[in-house]
Design a protein around this motif. Structure first.
Motif, PDB file in Angstrom:
ATOM      1  N   GLU A  65      65.001  34.911 -15.540  1.00 60.32           N
ATOM      2  CA  GLU A  65      66.042  34.940 -16.560  1.00 60.32           C
ATOM      3  C   GLU A  65      66.637  36.335 -16.714  1.00 60.32           C
ATOM      4  N   SER A  66      65.802  37.359 -16.689  1.00 66.16           N
ATOM      5  CA  SER A  66      66.315  38.729 -16.842  1.00 66.16           C
ATOM      6  C   SER A  66      67.158  39.142 -15.643  1.00 66.16           C
ATOM      7  N   VAL A  67      66.821  38.643 -14.443  1.00 66.48           N
ATOM      8  CA  VAL A  67      67.625  38.944 -13.254  1.00 66.48           C
ATOM      9  C   VAL A  67      69.004  38.307 -13.393  1.00 66.48           C
ATOM     10  N   PHE A  68      69.058  37.079 -13.885  1.00 67.04           N
ATOM     11  CA  PHE A  68      70.344  36.430 -14.115  1.00 67.04           C
ATOM     12  C   PHE A  68      71.197  37.214 -15.104  1.00 67.04           C
ATOM     13  N   GLN A  69      70.583  37.708 -16.157  1.00 65.70           N
ATOM     14  CA  GLN A  69      71.321  38.489 -17.152  1.00 65.70           C
ATOM     15  C   GLN A  69      71.972  39.724 -16.525  1.00 65.70           C
ATOM     16  N   LYS A  70      71.345  40.275 -15.494  1.00 68.67           N
ATOM     17  CA  LYS A  70      71.888  41.458 -14.841  1.00 68.67           C
ATOM     18  C   LYS A  70      72.994  41.131 -13.840  1.00 68.67           C
ATOM     19  N   VAL A  71      72.895  39.969 -13.155  1.00 68.66           N
ATOM     20  CA  VAL A  71      73.847  39.681 -12.070  1.00 68.66           C
ATOM     21  C   VAL A  71      75.065  38.890 -12.540  1.00 68.66           C
ATOM     22  N   ILE A  72      74.954  38.137 -13.624  1.00 66.58           N
ATOM     23  CA  ILE A  72      76.097  37.336 -14.088  1.00 66.58           C
ATOM     24  C   ILE A  72      77.328  38.197 -14.366  1.00 66.58           C
ATOM     25  N   PRO A  73      77.179  39.379 -15.019  1.00 64.90           N
ATOM     26  CA  PRO A  73      78.370  40.209 -15.263  1.00 64.90           C
ATOM     27  C   PRO A  73      79.075  40.677 -13.993  1.00 64.90           C
ATOM     28  N   GLN A  74      78.400  40.618 -12.827  1.00 63.81           N
ATOM     29  CA  GLN A  74      79.031  41.016 -11.573  1.00 63.81           C
ATOM     30  C   GLN A  74      80.038  39.975 -11.085  1.00 63.81           C
ATOM     31  N   LYS A  75      79.992  38.772 -11.640  1.00 61.94           N
ATOM     32  CA  LYS A  75      80.930  37.687 -11.314  1.00 61.94           C
ATOM     33  C   LYS A  75      81.038  37.425  -9.807  1.00 61.94           C
ATOM     34  N   PRO A  76      79.924  37.148  -9.144  1.00 63.92           N
ATOM     35  CA  PRO A  76      80.010  36.806  -7.720  1.00 63.92           C
ATOM     36  C   PRO A  76      80.685  35.443  -7.549  1.00 63.92           C
ATOM     37  N   ASP A  77      81.041  35.122  -6.309  1.00 68.02           N
ATOM     38  CA  ASP A  77      81.642  33.811  -6.044  1.00 68.02           C
ATOM     39  C   ASP A  77      80.626  32.689  -6.220  1.00 68.02           C
ATOM     40  N   GLY A  78      79.368  33.013  -6.025  1.00 63.86           N
ATOM     41  CA  GLY A  78      78.328  32.006  -6.199  1.00 63.86           C
ATOM     42  C   GLY A  78      76.968  32.655  -6.334  1.00 63.86           C
ATOM     43  N   ILE A  79      76.063  31.963  -6.997  1.00 65.07           N
ATOM     44  CA  ILE A  79      74.670  32.396  -7.092  1.00 65.07           C
ATOM     45  C   ILE A  79      73.799  31.273  -6.544  1.00 65.07           C
ATOM     46  N   LEU A  80      73.011  31.600  -5.528  1.00 61.52           N
ATOM     47  CA  LEU A  80      72.094  30.635  -4.928  1.00 61.52           C
ATOM     48  C   LEU A  80      70.733  30.779  -5.599  1.00 61.52           C
ATOM     49  N   VAL A  81      70.182  29.677  -6.039  1.00 63.15           N
ATOM     50  CA  VAL A  81      68.910  29.672  -6.756  1.00 63.15           C
ATOM     51  C   VAL A  81      67.847  29.108  -5.833  1.00 63.15           C
ATOM     52  N   ALA A  82      66.874  29.930  -5.464  1.00 59.22           N
ATOM     53  CA  ALA A  82      65.835  29.527  -4.527  1.00 59.22           C
ATOM     54  C   ALA A  82      64.516  29.400  -5.274  1.00 59.22           C
ATOM     55  N   GLY A  83      64.063  28.175  -5.438  1.00 55.63           N
ATOM     56  CA  GLY A  83      62.817  27.929  -6.151  1.00 55.63           C
ATOM     57  C   GLY A  83      62.653  26.444  -6.399  1.00 55.63           C
ATOM     58  N   GLY A  84      61.792  26.108  -7.354  1.00 55.45           N
ATOM     59  CA  GLY A  84      61.585  24.713  -7.719  1.00 55.45           C
ATOM     60  C   GLY A  84      62.526  24.268  -8.814  1.00 55.45           C
ATOM     61  N   ASP A  85      62.298  23.054  -9.312  1.00 50.22           N
ATOM     62  CA  ASP A  85      63.199  22.491 -10.313  1.00 50.22           C
ATOM     63  C   ASP A  85      63.178  23.285 -11.618  1.00 50.22           C
ATOM     64  N   GLY A  86      62.049  23.895 -11.966  1.00 50.26           N
ATOM     65  CA  GLY A  86      62.004  24.715 -13.167  1.00 50.26           C
ATOM     66  C   GLY A  86      62.902  25.928 -13.060  1.00 50.26           C
ATOM     67  N   THR A  87      62.899  26.579 -11.898  1.00 51.27           N
ATOM     68  CA  THR A  87      63.771  27.726 -11.660  1.00 51.27           C
ATOM     69  C   THR A  87      65.237  27.301 -11.688  1.00 51.27           C
ATOM     70  N   VAL A  88      65.535  26.150 -11.080  1.00 48.26           N
ATOM     71  CA  VAL A  88      66.912  25.636 -11.064  1.00 48.26           C
ATOM     72  C   VAL A  88      67.368  25.316 -12.484  1.00 48.26           C
ATOM     73  N   ASN A  89      66.475  24.762 -13.285  1.00 48.05           N
ATOM     74  CA  ASN A  89      66.807  24.455 -14.672  1.00 48.05           C
ATOM     75  C   ASN A  89      67.166  25.721 -15.449  1.00 48.05           C
ATOM     76  N   THR A  90      66.363  26.779 -15.260  1.00 49.57           N
ATOM     77  CA  THR A  90      66.662  28.061 -15.907  1.00 49.57           C
ATOM     78  C   THR A  90      68.034  28.563 -15.490  1.00 49.57           C
ATOM     79  N   ALA A  91      68.330  28.462 -14.200  1.00 44.88           N
ATOM     80  CA  ALA A  91      69.620  28.915 -13.688  1.00 44.88           C
ATOM     81  C   ALA A  91      70.770  28.128 -14.299  1.00 44.88           C
ATOM     82  N   ALA A  92      70.601  26.812 -14.414  1.00 44.35           N
ATOM     83  CA  ALA A  92      71.660  25.976 -14.984  1.00 44.35           C
ATOM     84  C   ALA A  92      71.956  26.389 -16.418  1.00 44.35           C
ATOM     85  N   GLY A  93      70.907  26.656 -17.179  1.00 41.19           N
ATOM     86  CA  GLY A  93      71.119  27.092 -18.553  1.00 41.19           C
ATOM     87  C   GLY A  93      71.830  28.429 -18.650  1.00 41.19           C
ATOM     88  N   MET A  94      71.526  29.341 -17.714  1.00 44.60           N
ATOM     89  CA  MET A  94      72.144  30.665 -17.724  1.00 44.60           C
ATOM     90  C   MET A  94      73.591  30.622 -17.235  1.00 44.60           C
TER      91      MET A  94
END
Length: 306
Positions: A49-78
């Motif tokens: 979650e803290s990594v997402f908070q740092k990279v979201i302001p960079q506004k990339p074209d996409g963020i790839l989430v590599a992990g299980g469904d729990g990690t993907v769920n966290t990413a979706a919320g962020m």
């Protein structure tokens, strides 16, 4: 060139078995073949979650989430509401979110698919104000899920039998919930009352398929389905499990399906409910509100014509 960032949960099943430096290099090289610059960030699960908070302001074209469904769920919320496209790289146990959105389970193929995918806005279900991409399960199953080790499709029949035996021995001792479902299905009002040891809430609906991993249909329709397991005895539970494994749940007389566009789940005498959302077990206050938010999450969706 497009700019992507990959956030890899290095504690997920596939990452733990890989050389992280080699994995990072392979991911960058594969995406470069499709004119995508990839910045790979390895992190522990608690730090995602803290990594997402740092990279979201960079506004990339996409963020790839590599992990299980729990990690993907966290990413979706962020990422909900940010306009940044999310891609799923399956590295977990069941990888339901990847399966639901037609992402190959083999990493190299998943990278290729996401490099050629198109961003599309999809609905996001929330239950108890928590995002849910795949399924939320209440009752007996969250306790059972703690015993399931890394899956990845290996020896699944052996593991199914193990789960089956554990379920038979513990099922009759599990809590019977008195559940009231109130809400709407389009313009129609919905109100049902049940006794149940387990129920699940799914954005969209399941289709009957052979095996232990359910398959979702109608992923992007603006409805959710509440599956109420009215199996109160061991015999009913055994019949229900066999129906599920054989892909015949729709024929199970103790399985109730309630379609909703918005709803509230109330549990008599319960102030908190143990619930598993996309593979992660937590406690939420009762009653639970179910809502579907249109166009909330931008995702990289495979192009069927490619």
């Amino acid at each position: 060139m497009r700019q992507f960032i990959a956030i890899v949960n290095q504690e997920s099943g596939l990452a733990k078995k890989s050389d992280l430096a080699e994995l990072s290099t392979m991911m960058r090289q594969r995406m470069a073949e499709y004119e995508v610059t990839l910045d790979v960030k390895m992190t522990r699960g608690a730090e995602v979650e803290s990594v997402f908070q740092k990279v979201i302001p960079q506004k990339p074209d996409g963020i790839l989430v590599a992990g299980g469904d729990g990690t993907v769920n966290t990413a979706a919320g962020m990422l909900a509401g940010t306009g940044i496209a999310m891609g799923i790289l399956p590295m977990g146990t069941f990888n339901l979110a990847a399966r639901d959105h037609d992402i190959p389970l083999e990493l190299d193929s998943a990278l290729t698919t996401l490099a050629r995918a198109e961003p599309r806005d999809i609905q996001l279900m929330k239950i108890g104000n928590r995002p849910c991409l795949c399924t939320a399960i209440i009752g007996f199953y969250p306790k059972m899920a703690r015993m399931i080790d890394e899956y990845h499709g290996k020896k699944w029949w052996r593991k199914s039998l193990r789960i089956f035996g554990w379920t038979v021995s513990r099922f009759a001792k599990s809590t019977v919930y008195r559940v009231t479902i109130t809400g709407t299905d389009g313009e129609q009002k919905v109100e049902h009352q049940f006794k149940s040891r387990m129920l699940s809430v799914v954005p969209g609906a399941y289709r009957d398929t052979l095996g232990i991993i359910p398959e979702r249909k109608q992923v992007d329709r603006m409805k959710a389905t509440v599956y109420v397991f009215r199996h109160l005895t061991r015999w009913a539970m055994l019949r229900g499990m066999l129906s599920f494994l054989l892909g015949k749940s729709s024929q199970d007389p103790d399985m109730e399906e309630v379609s909703v566009t918005a709803a509230t789940l109330s549990f008599q005498g319960k102030k908190e409910i143990k619930i598993m959302i996309d593979g992660e077990v937590t406690q939420l206050p009762s009653p639970l509100k179910i809502e579907l938010i249109p166009h909330a999450l931008r995702m990289l969706i495979p192009n069927p014509e490619v």
